[in-house]
Write a protein that holds these residues in place. Sequence first.
Motif, PDB file in Angstrom:
ATOM      1  N   ASN A 245     -45.374  -9.316 -32.524  1.00 36.77           N
ATOM      2  CA  ASN A 245     -46.385  -9.570 -31.505  1.00 36.77           C
ATOM      3  C   ASN A 245     -45.863 -10.168 -30.200  1.00 36.77           C
ATOM      4  O   ASN A 245     -46.636 -10.400 -29.295  1.00 36.77           O
ATOM      5  CB  ASN A 245     -47.481 -10.474 -32.083  1.00 36.77           C
ATOM      6  N   THR A 246     -44.591 -10.432 -30.123  1.00 37.03           N
ATOM      7  CA  THR A 246     -44.058 -10.917 -28.849  1.00 37.03           C
ATOM      8  C   THR A 246     -43.854  -9.722 -27.930  1.00 37.03           C
ATOM      9  O   THR A 246     -43.675  -8.589 -28.379  1.00 37.03           O
ATOM     10  CB  THR A 246     -42.723 -11.660 -29.026  1.00 37.03           C
ATOM     11  N   GLU A 247     -43.886 -10.005 -26.697  1.00 38.94           N
ATOM     12  CA  GLU A 247     -43.698  -8.953 -25.706  1.00 38.94           C
ATOM     13  C   GLU A 247     -42.224  -8.572 -25.685  1.00 38.94           C
ATOM     14  O   GLU A 247     -41.370  -9.379 -25.327  1.00 38.94           O
ATOM     15  CB  GLU A 247     -44.143  -9.458 -24.328  1.00 38.94           C
ATOM     16  N   THR A 248     -41.910  -7.397 -26.130  1.00 38.43           N
ATOM     17  CA  THR A 248     -40.520  -6.934 -26.098  1.00 38.43           C
ATOM     18  C   THR A 248     -40.424  -5.735 -25.186  1.00 38.43           C
ATOM     19  O   THR A 248     -41.295  -4.866 -25.170  1.00 38.43           O
ATOM     20  CB  THR A 248     -40.017  -6.540 -27.496  1.00 38.43           C
ATOM     21  N   LYS A 249     -39.346  -5.725 -24.427  1.00 33.34           N
ATOM     22  CA  LYS A 249     -39.103  -4.581 -23.551  1.00 33.34           C
ATOM     23  C   LYS A 249     -38.601  -3.437 -24.404  1.00 33.34           C
ATOM     24  O   LYS A 249     -37.998  -3.639 -25.450  1.00 33.34           O
ATOM     25  CB  LYS A 249     -38.063  -4.952 -22.497  1.00 33.34           C
ATOM     26  N   ASP A 250     -38.847  -2.242 -23.922  1.00 31.97           N
ATOM     27  CA  ASP A 250     -38.329  -1.089 -24.643  1.00 31.97           C
ATOM     28  C   ASP A 250     -36.811  -1.140 -24.655  1.00 31.97           C
ATOM     29  O   ASP A 250     -36.170  -1.446 -23.645  1.00 31.97           O
ATOM     30  CB  ASP A 250     -38.794   0.217 -23.991  1.00 31.97           C
ATOM     31  N   SER A 251     -36.255  -0.867 -25.799  1.00 35.47           N
ATOM     32  CA  SER A 251     -34.818  -0.924 -25.986  1.00 35.47           C
ATOM     33  C   SER A 251     -34.166   0.355 -25.489  1.00 35.47           C
ATOM     34  O   SER A 251     -34.830   1.383 -25.300  1.00 35.47           O
ATOM     35  CB  SER A 251     -34.534  -1.105 -27.482  1.00 35.47           C
ATOM     36  N   GLU A 252     -32.869   0.302 -25.299  1.00 37.06           N
ATOM     37  CA  GLU A 252     -32.140   1.520 -24.955  1.00 37.06           C
ATOM     38  C   GLU A 252     -32.005   2.426 -26.169  1.00 37.06           C
ATOM     39  O   GLU A 252     -31.710   3.603 -26.047  1.00 37.06           O
ATOM     40  CB  GLU A 252     -30.759   1.173 -24.395  1.00 37.06           C
ATOM     41  N   PHE A 253     -32.245   1.859 -27.364  1.00 37.80           N
ATOM     42  CA  PHE A 253     -32.183   2.616 -28.607  1.00 37.80           C
ATOM     43  C   PHE A 253     -33.587   3.035 -29.019  1.00 37.80           C
ATOM     44  O   PHE A 253     -34.568   2.429 -28.614  1.00 37.80           O
ATOM     45  CB  PHE A 253     -31.568   1.764 -29.722  1.00 37.80           C
TER      46      PHE A 253
END
Length: 171
Positions: A123-131
């Motif tokens: 539920n934390t805001e995570t940026k889209d990963s390069e993977f």
Amino acid sequence: EIKFENLKREKIYNFIREKIKNSKNICSNIYELSAKIEDAIFKASTILNVDYNKLARERILILSDKEHQEEIIDGLYKGLLSLEDFSQKEPRELLSKHNLQEMEEKQQKWSMMAMQSDFYLKNTETKDSEFHCPKCKKRKIFSTQKQTRSADEPMTTFFKCLNCDFHWKMN
């Protein structure tokens, strides 16, 4: 010095002797008690139809458990815990209600912490990963790195998809 023909009986004797050091005639009493415990384990293995060596190792591990060792050995020595109960019951059934309650509270606490950490990750805001996840193709990925081989080898990267919980690693 007492000589033992049975290695398991010697281990039982050593654990009990280490914990009970306040009596003068203790040596023969501990030897007798360890012999009775080992005999009870042997009888229990036939009653429960389990491998004797496996049951004996399990019971020796119970005697070596630093957290509950004193309660169990004291119970056996003073006769508060029967030899049959010690050799046949599940390990948690050998503990007093107080120690069992403490153990369950610790388990609940650890379980809650594990759930909270998963909740936090999801539920934390995570940026889209390069993977991207090989399973669901999303880019909401959590990654960590650990040195799993020798120092001159590259680190291993562990990935977890926060969308579908798929785990994988990359060397």
